[in-house]
Design an enzyme around this catalytic site. Structure first.
Site, PDB file in Angstrom:
ATOM      1  CB  SER A 126      -0.850  -0.014   1.274  1.00  0.00           C
ATOM      2  OG  SER A 126      -1.467   1.237   1.468  1.00  0.00           O
ATOM      3  CE1 TYR A 150      -3.549  -2.511   5.719  1.00  0.00           C
ATOM      4  CE2 TYR A 150      -3.281  -0.175   5.204  1.00  0.00           C
ATOM      5  CZ  TYR A 150      -3.522  -1.486   4.798  1.00  0.00           C
ATOM      6  OH  TYR A 150      -3.726  -1.755   3.465  1.00  0.00           O
ATOM      7  CE  LYS A 154      -1.396  -4.590   3.504  1.00  0.00           C
ATOM      8  NZ  LYS A 154      -1.728  -5.852   2.833  1.00  0.00           N
TER       9      LYS A 154
HETATM   10  P1  NAD Z   1     -11.019  -6.789   1.498  1.00  0.00           P
HETATM   11  O1  NAD Z   1     -11.202  -6.783   2.975  1.00  0.00           O
HETATM   12  O2  NAD Z   1     -12.205  -6.579   0.644  1.00  0.00           O
HETATM   13  O3  NAD Z   1     -10.324  -8.162   1.045  1.00  0.00           O
HETATM   14  C1  NAD Z   1      -9.464  -8.884   1.879  1.00  0.00           C
HETATM   15  C2  NAD Z   1      -9.928 -10.322   1.887  1.00  0.00           C
HETATM   16  O4  NAD Z   1      -9.025 -11.103   2.680  1.00  0.00           O
HETATM   17  C3  NAD Z   1     -11.326 -10.518   2.461  1.00  0.00           C
HETATM   18  O5  NAD Z   1     -12.094 -11.318   1.574  1.00  0.00           O
HETATM   19  C4  NAD Z   1     -11.086 -11.242   3.787  1.00  0.00           C
HETATM   20  O6  NAD Z   1     -12.154 -12.107   4.107  1.00  0.00           O
HETATM   21  C5  NAD Z   1      -9.790 -11.969   3.515  1.00  0.00           C
HETATM   22  N1  NAD Z   1      -8.946 -12.257   4.683  1.00  0.00           N
HETATM   23  C6  NAD Z   1      -8.539 -11.387   5.637  1.00  0.00           C
HETATM   24  N2  NAD Z   1      -7.756 -12.014   6.525  1.00  0.00           N
HETATM   25  C7  NAD Z   1      -7.626 -13.290   6.099  1.00  0.00           C
HETATM   26  C8  NAD Z   1      -6.927 -14.422   6.578  1.00  0.00           C
HETATM   27  N3  NAD Z   1      -6.194 -14.369   7.701  1.00  0.00           N
HETATM   28  N4  NAD Z   1      -7.006 -15.586   5.902  1.00  0.00           N
HETATM   29  C9  NAD Z   1      -7.753 -15.665   4.767  1.00  0.00           C
HETATM   30  N5  NAD Z   1      -8.444 -14.627   4.271  1.00  0.00           N
HETATM   31  C10 NAD Z   1      -8.390 -13.454   4.927  1.00  0.00           C
HETATM   32  O7  NAD Z   1      -9.884  -5.708   1.172  1.00  0.00           O
HETATM   33  P2  NAD Z   1      -9.357  -5.157  -0.229  1.00  0.00           P
HETATM   34  O8  NAD Z   1      -9.678  -3.724  -0.289  1.00  0.00           O
HETATM   35  O9  NAD Z   1      -9.756  -6.050  -1.319  1.00  0.00           O
HETATM   36  O10 NAD Z   1      -7.793  -5.267   0.023  1.00  0.00           O
HETATM   37  C11 NAD Z   1      -7.032  -6.373  -0.393  1.00  0.00           C
HETATM   38  C12 NAD Z   1      -5.579  -6.168   0.023  1.00  0.00           C
HETATM   39  O11 NAD Z   1      -5.106  -4.942  -0.538  1.00  0.00           O
HETATM   40  C13 NAD Z   1      -5.391  -6.054   1.530  1.00  0.00           C
HETATM   41  O12 NAD Z   1      -4.203  -6.731   1.886  1.00  0.00           O
HETATM   42  C14 NAD Z   1      -5.239  -4.568   1.751  1.00  0.00           C
HETATM   43  O13 NAD Z   1      -4.453  -4.290   2.882  1.00  0.00           O
HETATM   44  C15 NAD Z   1      -4.542  -4.131   0.473  1.00  0.00           C
HETATM   45  N6  NAD Z   1      -4.776  -2.713   0.144  1.00  0.00           N
HETATM   46  C16 NAD Z   1      -6.064  -2.232   0.081  1.00  0.00           C
HETATM   47  C17 NAD Z   1      -6.271  -0.873  -0.188  1.00  0.00           C
HETATM   48  C18 NAD Z   1      -7.675  -0.296  -0.234  1.00  0.00           C
HETATM   49  O14 NAD Z   1      -7.826   0.920  -0.038  1.00  0.00           O
HETATM   50  N7  NAD Z   1      -8.715  -1.090  -0.525  1.00  0.00           N
HETATM   51  C19 NAD Z   1      -5.196  -0.019  -0.397  1.00  0.00           C
HETATM   52  C20 NAD Z   1      -3.906  -0.545  -0.353  1.00  0.00           C
HETATM   53  C21 NAD Z   1      -3.714  -1.907  -0.067  1.00  0.00           C
HETATM   54  N1  UFG Z   2     -12.713  11.890   3.142  1.00  0.00           N
HETATM   55  C1  UFG Z   2     -13.713  12.783   3.450  1.00  0.00           C
HETATM   56  N2  UFG Z   2     -14.866  12.301   4.000  1.00  0.00           N
HETATM   57  C2  UFG Z   2     -15.073  10.967   4.236  1.00  0.00           C
HETATM   58  C3  UFG Z   2     -14.037  10.060   3.906  1.00  0.00           C
HETATM   59  C4  UFG Z   2     -12.861  10.560   3.372  1.00  0.00           C
HETATM   60  O1  UFG Z   2     -13.574  13.989   3.258  1.00  0.00           O
HETATM   61  O2  UFG Z   2     -16.141  10.590   4.736  1.00  0.00           O
HETATM   62  C5  UFG Z   2     -11.464  12.397   2.531  1.00  0.00           C
HETATM   63  C6  UFG Z   2     -10.220  12.134   3.341  1.00  0.00           C
HETATM   64  O3  UFG Z   2     -10.027  13.136   4.300  1.00  0.00           O
HETATM   65  C7  UFG Z   2      -9.151  12.099   2.262  1.00  0.00           C
HETATM   66  C8  UFG Z   2      -9.888  11.516   1.061  1.00  0.00           C
HETATM   67  O4  UFG Z   2     -11.269  11.716   1.311  1.00  0.00           O
HETATM   68  O5  UFG Z   2      -8.753  13.408   1.933  1.00  0.00           O
HETATM   69  C9  UFG Z   2      -9.637  10.027   0.867  1.00  0.00           C
HETATM   70  O6  UFG Z   2      -9.927   9.345   2.077  1.00  0.00           O
HETATM   71  P1  UFG Z   2     -10.036   7.760   2.173  1.00  0.00           P
HETATM   72  O7  UFG Z   2     -10.380   7.431   3.579  1.00  0.00           O
HETATM   73  O8  UFG Z   2     -10.935   7.260   1.098  1.00  0.00           O
HETATM   74  O9  UFG Z   2      -8.581   7.258   1.796  1.00  0.00           O
HETATM   75  P2  UFG Z   2      -7.180   7.532   2.514  1.00  0.00           P
HETATM   76  O10 UFG Z   2      -6.275   8.083   1.487  1.00  0.00           O
HETATM   77  O11 UFG Z   2      -7.337   8.307   3.756  1.00  0.00           O
HETATM   78  O12 UFG Z   2      -6.769   6.058   2.945  1.00  0.00           O
HETATM   79  C10 UFG Z   2      -6.525   5.049   1.974  1.00  0.00           C
HETATM   80  C11 UFG Z   2      -6.839   3.669   2.547  1.00  0.00           C
HETATM   81  C12 UFG Z   2      -5.925   3.360   3.693  1.00  0.00           C
HETATM   82  C13 UFG Z   2      -4.499   3.489   3.264  1.00  0.00           C
HETATM   83  C14 UFG Z   2      -4.264   4.859   2.660  1.00  0.00           C
HETATM   84  C15 UFG Z   2      -2.878   4.976   2.083  1.00  0.00           C
HETATM   85  O13 UFG Z   2      -8.167   3.648   3.011  1.00  0.00           O
HETATM   86  O14 UFG Z   2      -6.146   2.019   4.092  1.00  0.00           O
HETATM   87  O15 UFG Z   2      -5.197   5.079   1.586  1.00  0.00           O
HETATM   88  O16 UFG Z   2      -2.694   4.029   1.078  1.00  0.00           O
HETATM   89  F1  UFG Z   2      -3.687   3.342   4.329  1.00  0.00           F
END
Ligand code: NAD
Ligand code: UFG
Length: 338
Positions: A126, A150, A154
């Site tokens: 991430s 978190y 990572k």
């Molecule tokens: P998500 O929660 O939708 O998907 C994660 C999946 O992993 C879920 O289906 C959950 O049931 C499964 N899971 C969690 N722990 C587990 C375990 N111990 N064993 C087996 N399955 C397990 O999240 P996502 O948004 O699809 O994210 C996927 C990956 O990408 C995550 O590792 C997350 O940290 C990373 N990521 C997400 C974002 C974001 O904003 N969505 C940004 C950067 C990185």
């Molecule tokens: N925001 C609002 N109102 C809301 C939600 C978000 O104004 O209700 C704003 C935030 O302040 C930010 C932007 O929208 O300026 C994006 O916010 P998000 O929460 O959607 O995303 P972030 O960038 O804060 O966080 C995301 C992931 C985290 C990850 C981070 C860095 O959710 O898990 O990117 O990769 F750690």
């Protein structure tokens, strides 16, 4: 040569979209998920999109005995590892659960792969590993200083896999640092459905537009950005999914370790997202501009040029498309897969 790819966390938001992209590229995704943050009904939606139901192995990546059986049963070409927990606030409140799930889970998976002789791995990292960047766009060699458990979980996995590659250079590893994944598959059949009140901007905007929430709270209007609201690099989840397939194909051609940003290289403010969503949905969104959210970075976006040079991949879908696809999913599935 096997075309089967083990997709941990494949029932989740990014994983399910990646299963679609894998199937389109001729791979057979096998989902390994404990369903702690996903819904088994995603499988039927994947069948509707791809024409076949992916196999689901219901289990936890920390279950070493189960992983050993999975790798012993049938050959896999590679693993894409999405399984993990991702709520920043929860990771601050309960860090050990995050280190256990994200770090121990990843180490258990890599150990099982090593024992089975499967050495091609794509890992979900991430942009949060950069923490507060000195400037944007952020290149991959920018300082790494994650600001919460978190993000540190990572980074620890990135470090463990880099050490593994140094010790055993035959590994083929891609560490993908995502910026802000949003959007949904264009069919509207799969998408993101957070449990409870959404933390992230796009799901919140969708719920306001569909009438489930009264208005959006914009967290801060006094940032040093063009309109005062926070700026992020939103990337369409299908672009991200295709980036995984590109990274997998690249890793299969040569041993090595790549660390790549997956983003568009463009920043969009909260108000840019609100306006784009209003244009594609035809609905006016109610919002208030309130105080800043603690811990938020004012603005950052990626330098995606290394991914382009290495993989030939770029994120081509526009902010309008991200909003239109999110909106289609939300309208068709206001309660997720229920
Ligand atoms: P998500 O929660 O939708 O998907 C994660 C999946 O992993 C879920 O289906 C959950 O049931 C499964 N899971 C969690 N722990 C587990 C375990 N111990 N064993 C087996 N399955 C397990 O999240 P996502 O948004 O699809 O994210 C996927 C990956 O990408 C995550 O590792 C997350 O940290 C990373 N990521 C997400 C974002 C974001 O904003 N969505 C940004 C950067 C990185
Ligand atoms: N925001 C609002 N109102 C809301 C939600 C978000 O104004 O209700 C704003 C935030 O302040 C930010 C932007 O929208 O300026 C994006 O916010 P998000 O929460 O959607 O995303 P972030 O960038 O804060 O966080 C995301 C992931 C985290 C990850 C981070 C860095 O959710 O898990 O990117 O990769 F750690």
């Amino acid at each position: 040569m096997s075309r089967r790819v083990l997709v941990t966390g494949g029932a989740g938001f990014i994983g399910s979209h990646t299963c679609v992209a894998l199937a389109a590229a001729g791979y057979t995704p096998v989902i390994f998920d404990n369903l702690c943050n996903s819904d088994i009904r995603v499988l039927e939606r994947l069948r509707q999109i791809t024409g076949s139901t992916p196999q689901l192995i219901e289990g936890d990546v920390r279950d070493e005995a189960l992983l050993a059986r999975v790798f012993a049963d049938e050959p896999f070409a590679a693993v894409i590892h999405f399984a993990g927990l991702k709520a920043v606030g929860d990771s601050v409140a309960d860090p050990l659960t995050y280190y256990d799930n994200n770090v121990r889970g990843s180490v258990a998976l890599a150990l099982a792969m090593q024992r089975a002789g499967v050495n091609t791995l794509v890992f979900s990292s991430s942009a949060t590993v950069y923490g507060q960047p000195d400037h944007s766009p952020i290149p991959e060699d920018a300082p790494l200083r994650p600001a919460n458990p978190y993000g540190r979980s990572k980074l620890m996995v990135e470090q463990a896999l880099s050490d593994l590659h140094r010790a055993q250079p035959g590994w083929r590893i891609a560490l993908l640092r995502y910026f802000n994944p949003v959007g949904a598959h264009e069919s509207g059949l799969i998408g993101e459905h957070p449990q409870g009140k959404p933390n992230n901007l796009m799901p919140f905007v969708c719920q306001v537009a569909v009438g489930q929430r009264e208005k959006l709270q914009i967290h801060g209007g006094d940032y040093p950005t063009p309109d005062g609201t926070g700026v992020r690099d939103y990337v369409h989840v299908m672009d991200l999914a295709e980036g995984h397939v590109a990274a997998l194909m690249h890793a299969r051609t040569r041993a090595g370790l790549s660390i790549l940003n997956l983003g568009t290289g463009q920043g969009a403010s909260v108000l840019d997202v609100v306006r784009a969503f209003e244009r594609v949905s035809g609905r006016a969104l109610r919002f208030d501009i309130g105080p800043r959210r603690p811990g938020d970075v004012p603005a950052y976006w990626s330098d995606p040029s290394l991914a382009k040079a290495t993989l030939g991949w770029r994120a081509g879908r526009s902010l309008e498309q991200m909003c239109a696809d999110s909106w289609r999913w939300q309208q068709g599935n206001p309660r997720g897969y229920d």
